[in-house]
Scaffold this motif. Sequence first.
Motif, PDB file in Angstrom:
ATOM      1  N   LYS A 197       5.805   5.247   8.201  1.00 52.68           N
ATOM      2  CA  LYS A 197       4.573   5.185   8.122  1.00 52.68           C
ATOM      3  C   LYS A 197       4.113   6.130   6.984  1.00 52.68           C
ATOM      4  CE  LYS A 197       2.878   5.013  13.019  1.00 52.68           C
ATOM      5  NZ  LYS A 197       2.223   5.758  14.141  1.00 52.68           N
ATOM      6  N   SER A 198       5.094   7.083   6.449  1.00 59.24           N
ATOM      7  CA  SER A 198       5.088   7.731   5.234  1.00 59.24           C
ATOM      8  C   SER A 198       5.284   6.856   3.979  1.00 59.24           C
ATOM      9  CB  SER A 198       6.124   8.968   5.261  1.00 59.24           C
ATOM     10  OG  SER A 198       5.669   9.887   6.389  1.00 59.24           O
ATOM     11  N   LEU A 199       6.170   6.053   4.120  1.00 60.11           N
ATOM     12  CA  LEU A 199       6.611   5.450   2.863  1.00 60.11           C
ATOM     13  C   LEU A 199       5.796   3.854   2.809  1.00 60.11           C
ATOM     14  CD1 LEU A 199      10.485   5.684   3.297  1.00 60.11           C
ATOM     15  CD2 LEU A 199       8.863   7.011   1.764  1.00 60.11           C
ATOM     16  N   LEU A 200       5.343   3.353   4.051  1.00 63.25           N
ATOM     17  CA  LEU A 200       4.994   1.801   3.927  1.00 63.25           C
ATOM     18  C   LEU A 200       3.478   1.594   4.019  1.00 63.25           C
ATOM     19  CD1 LEU A 200       8.106   0.182   5.019  1.00 63.25           C
ATOM     20  CD2 LEU A 200       7.515   0.231   2.772  1.00 63.25           C
ATOM     21  N   LEU A 201       2.857   2.495   4.256  1.00 64.66           N
ATOM     22  CA  LEU A 201       1.362   2.570   4.902  1.00 64.66           C
ATOM     23  C   LEU A 201       0.464   1.730   3.951  1.00 64.66           C
ATOM     24  CD1 LEU A 201      -0.382   3.422   7.035  1.00 64.66           C
ATOM     25  CD2 LEU A 201      -0.904   5.383   5.725  1.00 64.66           C
ATOM     26  N   ASP A 202       0.778   1.942   2.589  1.00 64.87           N
ATOM     27  CA  ASP A 202       0.077   0.947   1.554  1.00 64.87           C
ATOM     28  C   ASP A 202       0.658   0.007   1.078  1.00 64.87           C
ATOM     29  OD1 ASP A 202      -2.053   2.985   2.164  1.00 64.87           O
ATOM     30  OD2 ASP A 202      -1.365   4.444   0.586  1.00 64.87           O
ATOM     31  N   ARG A 203       1.796  -0.392   1.455  1.00 61.19           N
ATOM     32  CA  ARG A 203       2.541  -1.420   1.168  1.00 61.19           C
ATOM     33  C   ARG A 203       2.934  -2.749   2.198  1.00 61.19           C
ATOM     34  NH1 ARG A 203       6.373  -0.663  -3.058  1.00 61.19           N
ATOM     35  NH2 ARG A 203       5.999   1.435  -4.175  1.00 61.19           N
TER      36      ARG A 203
ATOM     37  N   ASP B 214      -0.305  16.750   3.960  1.00 57.25           N
ATOM     38  CA  ASP B 214      -0.253  16.075   5.471  1.00 57.25           C
ATOM     39  C   ASP B 214       1.153  16.020   5.910  1.00 57.25           C
ATOM     40  OD1 ASP B 214      -1.838  14.723   7.944  1.00 57.25           O
ATOM     41  OD2 ASP B 214      -0.302  13.526   7.633  1.00 57.25           O
ATOM     42  N   LEU B 215       1.471  16.002   7.121  1.00 52.98           N
ATOM     43  CA  LEU B 215       3.013  16.079   7.224  1.00 52.98           C
ATOM     44  C   LEU B 215       3.410  14.428   7.187  1.00 52.98           C
ATOM     45  CD1 LEU B 215       3.411  18.277  10.387  1.00 52.98           C
ATOM     46  CD2 LEU B 215       4.184  18.569   8.324  1.00 52.98           C
ATOM     47  N   GLU B 216       2.574  13.225   7.180  1.00 49.57           N
ATOM     48  CA  GLU B 216       2.728  12.052   6.946  1.00 49.57           C
ATOM     49  C   GLU B 216       2.494  11.689   5.511  1.00 49.57           C
ATOM     50  OE1 GLU B 216       0.698   9.161   9.348  1.00 49.57           O
ATOM     51  OE2 GLU B 216       1.917  10.100  11.130  1.00 49.57           O
ATOM     52  N   ASP B 217       2.442  12.737   4.498  1.00 48.21           N
ATOM     53  CA  ASP B 217       2.478  12.503   2.998  1.00 48.21           C
ATOM     54  C   ASP B 217       3.644  12.225   2.481  1.00 48.21           C
ATOM     55  OD1 ASP B 217       2.175  12.984   0.162  1.00 48.21           O
ATOM     56  OD2 ASP B 217       0.230  13.812   0.550  1.00 48.21           O
ATOM     57  N   PRO B 218       4.033  11.120   1.647  1.00 44.95           N
ATOM     58  CA  PRO B 218       5.172  10.773   1.686  1.00 44.95           C
ATOM     59  C   PRO B 218       5.716  11.725   0.470  1.00 44.95           C
ATOM     60  CG  PRO B 218       3.563   9.522   0.161  1.00 44.95           C
ATOM     61  CD  PRO B 218       2.868  10.078   1.381  1.00 44.95           C
TER      62      PRO B 218
ATOM     63  N   LEU C 106      13.058  -5.199   2.778  1.00 45.98           N
ATOM     64  CA  LEU C 106      13.162  -7.007   2.115  1.00 45.98           C
ATOM     65  C   LEU C 106      12.148  -7.796   2.980  1.00 45.98           C
ATOM     66  CD1 LEU C 106      16.906  -7.021   1.802  1.00 45.98           C
ATOM     67  CD2 LEU C 106      15.325  -6.511   0.144  1.00 45.98           C
ATOM     68  N   PHE C 107      12.131  -7.715   4.171  1.00 43.27           N
ATOM     69  CA  PHE C 107      11.095  -8.214   5.012  1.00 43.27           C
ATOM     70  C   PHE C 107       9.745  -8.304   4.591  1.00 43.27           C
ATOM     71  CE2 PHE C 107       8.677  -9.033   8.894  1.00 43.27           C
ATOM     72  CZ  PHE C 107       8.583 -10.230   9.208  1.00 43.27           C
ATOM     73  N   THR C 108       9.161  -7.002   4.405  1.00 43.40           N
ATOM     74  CA  THR C 108       7.878  -6.644   3.772  1.00 43.40           C
ATOM     75  C   THR C 108       7.685  -6.958   2.348  1.00 43.40           C
ATOM     76  OG1 THR C 108       8.678  -4.385   2.716  1.00 43.40           O
ATOM     77  CG2 THR C 108       7.941  -4.209   5.324  1.00 43.40           C
ATOM     78  N   GLN C 109       9.001  -7.301   1.758  1.00 38.75           N
ATOM     79  CA  GLN C 109       8.465  -7.731   0.335  1.00 38.75           C
ATOM     80  C   GLN C 109       8.401  -9.327   0.411  1.00 38.75           C
ATOM     81  OE1 GLN C 109       8.914  -5.756  -2.568  1.00 38.75           O
ATOM     82  NE2 GLN C 109       8.318  -4.636  -0.768  1.00 38.75           N
TER      83      GLN C 109
ATOM     84  N   VAL D  30       6.540   7.672  -8.238  1.00 36.86           N
ATOM     85  CA  VAL D  30       7.484   6.705  -7.146  1.00 36.86           C
ATOM     86  C   VAL D  30       6.536   5.886  -6.313  1.00 36.86           C
ATOM     87  CG1 VAL D  30       9.026   7.218  -5.315  1.00 36.86           C
ATOM     88  CG2 VAL D  30       8.650   8.914  -7.180  1.00 36.86           C
ATOM     89  N   MET D  31       5.395   6.048  -5.844  1.00 38.99           N
ATOM     90  CA  MET D  31       4.991   5.200  -5.210  1.00 38.99           C
ATOM     91  C   MET D  31       4.058   3.934  -5.363  1.00 38.99           C
ATOM     92  SD  MET D  31       5.791   6.327  -2.177  1.00 38.99           S
ATOM     93  CE  MET D  31       4.675   5.739  -0.999  1.00 38.99           C
ATOM     94  N   CYS D  32       3.865   3.956  -6.691  1.00 40.99           N
ATOM     95  CA  CYS D  32       3.202   2.914  -7.392  1.00 40.99           C
ATOM     96  C   CYS D  32       3.802   1.313  -7.207  1.00 40.99           C
ATOM     97  CB  CYS D  32       2.517   3.054  -8.813  1.00 40.99           C
ATOM     98  SG  CYS D  32       4.165   3.088  -9.930  1.00 40.99           S
ATOM     99  N   GLN D  33       3.021   0.642  -7.173  1.00 43.03           N
ATOM    100  CA  GLN D  33       3.507  -0.821  -6.929  1.00 43.03           C
ATOM    101  C   GLN D  33       4.272  -1.151  -8.245  1.00 43.03           C
ATOM    102  OE1 GLN D  33       3.598  -2.792  -4.502  1.00 43.03           O
ATOM    103  NE2 GLN D  33       2.098  -1.835  -3.209  1.00 43.03           N
ATOM    104  N   GLY D  34       5.646  -1.747  -8.116  1.00 47.51           N
ATOM    105  CA  GLY D  34       6.346  -2.006  -9.186  1.00 47.51           C
ATOM    106  C   GLY D  34       7.245  -0.818  -9.671  1.00 47.51           C
ATOM    107  N   SER D  35       7.082   0.201  -8.935  1.00 39.07           N
ATOM    108  CA  SER D  35       8.003   1.524  -9.205  1.00 39.07           C
ATOM    109  C   SER D  35       9.740   1.204  -8.985  1.00 39.07           C
ATOM    110  CB  SER D  35       7.601   2.536  -8.698  1.00 39.07           C
ATOM    111  OG  SER D  35       8.547   3.614  -8.553  1.00 39.07           O
ATOM    112  N   SER D  36      10.272   1.459  -9.944  1.00 39.67           N
ATOM    113  CA  SER D  36      11.838   1.398  -9.825  1.00 39.67           C
ATOM    114  C   SER D  36      12.521   2.241  -8.938  1.00 39.67           C
ATOM    115  CB  SER D  36      12.518   1.188 -11.183  1.00 39.67           C
ATOM    116  OG  SER D  36      12.210   2.437 -11.874  1.00 39.67           O
ATOM    117  N   GLU D  37      11.724   3.396  -8.846  1.00 36.99           N
ATOM    118  CA  GLU D  37      12.163   4.409  -8.004  1.00 36.99           C
ATOM    119  C   GLU D  37      11.976   4.361  -6.521  1.00 36.99           C
ATOM    120  OE1 GLU D  37      12.691   8.704  -9.805  1.00 36.99           O
ATOM    121  OE2 GLU D  37      10.560   8.098 -10.445  1.00 36.99           O
ATOM    122  N   PHE D  38      11.047   3.510  -6.108  1.00 32.88           N
ATOM    123  CA  PHE D  38      10.641   3.377  -4.742  1.00 32.88           C
ATOM    124  C   PHE D  38      11.781   3.158  -3.996  1.00 32.88           C
ATOM    125  CE2 PHE D  38       9.009   1.345  -0.903  1.00 32.88           C
ATOM    126  CZ  PHE D  38       8.257   2.423  -0.237  1.00 32.88           C
TER     127      PHE D  38
END
Length: 276
Positions: free
Chosen positions: A204-210, A115-119, A239-242, A167-175
């Motif tokens: 929307k691609s990067l933070l949808l699940d975060r 999908d075009l919104e897929d990270p 940083l605000f989302t964190q 890359v996308m998992c919680q706690g990933s140093s690469e995100f």
Amino acid sequence: FSLHMLATRAHVQGLSANARRNIGPDDPVLVAYHRQPSDGLLPPPPPVAHMMMQGQREKAAKARKTLLQQETSTPEIEALFDSLKAAGVAQGGDDKLDAMQEGSFLAMAEQFGLDLEDPLILIIPFKLCSIKSFHITRQDWIKGWKSLGATTVAHIQQLLPKMKTQVMCQGSSEFKQLYTFVFAYVKDPAQRSLDHDVAIGAWKSLLLDRCTFLESWCEFVGSVHGKPINFDQWNQFYLFTQAFATDQTFRDYDTDGAWPVLVDDFVEWHRQKHTN
């Protein structure tokens, strides 16, 4: 030198030190060797055995090089690049560039069923170390996939879900690295800021699940703010989302804190909207 003298020199040079000591001063071989001209015009040739070993080493080196080239050859990946490059040119890209361009990403999404919104649309150029906005050069494409262990299209297909999880998992140093990379990668090179609609698509691609309040944030940026997003705003929103990952009421938000005005305005707007 005559051919006889060359052979004599090769013979003496090939003898061991002990063997040379056993040759008497009147030995015809030694006499012939010392009678050679000393003008230095022709250096002594290597012993015959050494020449044979050198030739064998060169053949072995060539064989190893050929084998390595065969093992690292990526005709499928190169052919896929040519196909995606052509798709980009067909969509109005520059046919003089040896690179995938904006239109190529649509073709790449179709190729891999994304999908075009897929990270992954953003993770792929990030992992391939691409630099120019919405471009992937031939060198980046081939060298990047090789470094990731992919030499066929099937390998790439197998790697994609692993790359996404990594890359996308919680706690990933690469995100965070990806998030920073995306601002420059999707930005118009001629501008210092992101168009707000481009920023919304990237969020929307990067933070949808975060981010639990992402939909509200995108609505605010699109319909209320309506202005370009600079890098400080882009970075501070992450940083605000964190800081407020689980608090959609922003109860502990400090309006006198160091947050940018954009975030202050959003919190006020969000509170009023939900109060009403």
